[in-house]
Design an enzyme around this catalytic site. Structure first.
Site, PDB file in Angstrom:
ATOM      1  N   LYS A 175       0.829  -1.246   0.091  1.00 31.16           N
ATOM      2  CA  LYS A 175       0.149   0.219  -0.067  1.00 31.16           C
ATOM      3  C   LYS A 175       0.878   1.118   0.056  1.00 31.16           C
ATOM      4  CE  LYS A 175      -0.305  -0.214   5.243  1.00 31.16           C
ATOM      5  NZ  LYS A 175      -1.401  -0.611   6.102  1.00 31.16           N
ATOM      6  N   ARG A 219     -10.467   0.446  15.725  1.00 33.16           N
ATOM      7  CA  ARG A 219     -10.199   1.406  14.676  1.00 33.16           C
ATOM      8  C   ARG A 219     -11.613   0.982  13.841  1.00 33.16           C
ATOM      9  NH1 ARG A 219      -4.930   1.630  11.236  1.00 33.16           N
ATOM     10  NH2 ARG A 219      -5.431  -0.425  10.799  1.00 33.16           N
ATOM     11  N   TYR A 268      17.661  28.954   7.893  1.00 32.35           N
ATOM     12  CA  TYR A 268      16.536  29.613   8.161  1.00 32.35           C
ATOM     13  C   TYR A 268      16.266  29.271   9.939  1.00 32.35           C
ATOM     14  CZ  TYR A 268      14.570  29.497   3.729  1.00 32.35           C
ATOM     15  OH  TYR A 268      14.091  29.560   2.240  1.00 32.35           O
ATOM     16  N   MET A 312      13.549  23.639   1.944  1.00 31.10           N
ATOM     17  CA  MET A 312      12.841  22.860   1.233  1.00 31.10           C
ATOM     18  C   MET A 312      13.372  22.170   0.202  1.00 31.10           C
ATOM     19  SD  MET A 312       9.648  24.122  -1.400  1.00 31.10           S
ATOM     20  CE  MET A 312       8.631  24.840  -0.174  1.00 31.10           C
TER      21      MET A 312
HETATM   22  C1  LIG Z   1      -0.395  -1.614   6.924  1.00 31.91           C
HETATM   23  C2  LIG Z   1      -0.962  -2.797   7.334  1.00 31.91           C
HETATM   24  C3  LIG Z   1      -0.125  -3.898   7.673  1.00 31.91           C
HETATM   25  C4  LIG Z   1       1.431  -3.954   7.658  1.00 31.91           C
HETATM   26  O1  LIG Z   1       1.925  -3.265   8.685  1.00 31.91           O
HETATM   27  P1  LIG Z   1       3.560  -3.157   8.955  1.00 31.91           P
HETATM   28  O2  LIG Z   1       3.697  -2.659  10.398  1.00 31.91           O
HETATM   29  O3  LIG Z   1       3.933  -2.057   7.947  1.00 31.91           O
HETATM   30  O4  LIG Z   1       3.939  -4.373   8.774  1.00 31.91           O
HETATM   31  C5  LIG Z   1      -0.857  -5.124   8.165  1.00 31.91           C
HETATM   32  N1  LIG Z   1      -1.940  -5.341   8.096  1.00 31.91           N
HETATM   33  C6  LIG Z   1      -3.021  -4.126   8.256  1.00 31.91           C
HETATM   34  C7  LIG Z   1      -4.275  -4.276   8.407  1.00 31.91           C
HETATM   35  C8  LIG Z   1      -2.494  -2.943   7.791  1.00 31.91           C
HETATM   36  O5  LIG Z   1      -3.394  -2.028   7.517  1.00 31.91           O
END
Ligand SMILES: *Cc1c(COP(=O)(O)O)cnc(C)c1O
Length: 364
Positions: free
Chosen positions: A33, A129, A256, A304
């Site tokens: 992802k 969640r 800065y 930047m």
């Molecule tokens: C993003 C995600 C993972 C992967 O988590 P990592 O800590 O990056 O290995 C696994 N399960 C779910 C539901 C996630 O949203």
């Protein structure tokens, strides 16, 4: 050409994936992802295609991009479908879906997919969640099991605090999962990267490995208190070059806000890398870098497009010197420790710099 770039080592990615598979003791989804945590989802998935049991992304559009690029392996949608009208596309592209809410169960009951959909039924074991409440889980599972619309049914949950060694919450979530799924047959999926690396008592049929694939530890804090695990190979090397040098006497501010003032006569190297490339804007003076392969430090506030490093102790370094911001010489975790950020956000934040891939499997 601007010398800033991110080198992506696909051999290291495969190494880390195989480690995730081995630690999990079963099959593993490679979580790609967010454009593979900034590493390029299509290239990473293609590099893993021969090894990976499947992939996971957050939502439909990310999965379709992989299918369009020719990725044929299973792909799980970690957020599931966001509206019932996505279901025909899930069936058409053979995507697996998480189900975490009652409305999704109703949508499946009303759907008429071209083929049964593989469902990962997510339990809220304590993260609060998304997920089905523990008291409703078994009945929801039974209902889905009876639907002709549903093929494989995997029991799944997600840990909130597995990156905190010794935190009792992970054990409580494990117990909640065991209780809510007792007596329900089928495969399970529990582990993200911190659980794979730090919680050997949490295992299932399918691991879901994200961060560790990219070679960065999810554990922060004192190395002595972190769980011991086989080494990960860093996948991304973020690097650039010195584009200007200035020699300052003691007592002069740099950059800065003038937040850094030279304590001694200081040779300042200006590096073509800034927060618009994803380098953390609030990395502190002293954040490690490597200059021509030798340890060095960031000084002053990151801007930047540029940042400044201390070249005073780097005889021979100057315009054109290679500076590694993180990778094999500078652990990304050490940059995180100086930057009020997380390893996840550090990697996901990389942008604007070209990604360049190295893959020995493609040679010869
Ligand atoms: C993003 C995600 C993972 C992967 O988590 P990592 O800590 O990056 O290995 C696994 N399960 C779910 C539901 C996630 O949203």
């Amino acid at each position: 050409m601007r010398p800033a770039r991110a080198l992506i080592d696909l051999d290291a990615l495969r190494h880390n994936y195989r480690l995730a598979q081995r630690l999990g003791g079963g099959r593993a989804l490679a979580v790609v992802k967010a454009d593979a945590y900034g590493h390029g989802a299509v290239r990473c998935a293609a590099a893993l295609q021969d090894d990976a049991d499947g992939f996971a992304v957050a939502f439909l559009e990310e999965a379709l991009a992989l299918r369009e690029a020719g990725i044929r392996a299973p792909i799980l949608l970690l957020e599931g479908f966001l509206a019932a009208d996505e279901l025909p596309l899930l069936a058409e592209h053979a995507l697996w879906t998480v189900v975490h809410a009652p409305w999704q169960v109703e949508a499946l009951a009303r759907a008429n997919p071209a083929q049964p959909l593989d469902v990962w039924l997510k339990l809220d074991s304590g993260m609060h969640r998304v997920g089905i409440d523990a008291g409703d889980y078994a009945a929801t599972w039974q209902r889905l099991r009876a639907m002709p619309q549903v093929g494989r049914l995997v029991k799944m949950t997600h840990f909130a605090r597995a990156d905190e060694p010794g935190q009792n919450r992970t054990r409580e979530q494990l117990d909640a999962f065991d209780a809510a799924t007792a007596g329900l047959p089928g495969e399970t999926s529990l582990c993200n990267s911190p659980a794979l690396l730090g919680w050997p008592e949490a295992r299932g049929d399918w691991a879901r490995a994200g961060l560790m694939l990219y070679g960065v530890s999810p554990f922060a804090g004192d190395p002595a208190t972190r769980p011991a695990h086989p080494p990960l190979r860093p996948v991304m090397t973020l690097e650039s070059r010195v584009i200007a040098v200035r020699d300052l006497p003691a007592g002069e501010p740099v950059g800065y806000g003038g937040i850094f003032v030279s304590e001694r006569p200081t040779r300042v190297g200006v590096v073509a890398m800034g927060y618009a490339d994803g380098y953390p804007q609030f990395a502190a003076t002293g954040t490690p870098v490597a200059v021509d392969g030798r340890p060095g430090r960031l000084i002053g506030r990151v801007s930047m497009d540029m940042l400044t490093v201390d070249l005073s102790d780097h005889a021979g370094a100057g315009v054109g010197s290679r500076v590694e911001l993180w990778g094999s010489e500078v652990a990304a975790g050490d940059v995180v420790a100086h930057s009020h950020t997380s390893a996840y956000r550090l990697l996901c934040g990389v942008k604007r710099v070209p990604l360049q891939y190295r893959d020995t499997a493609l040679r010869g």
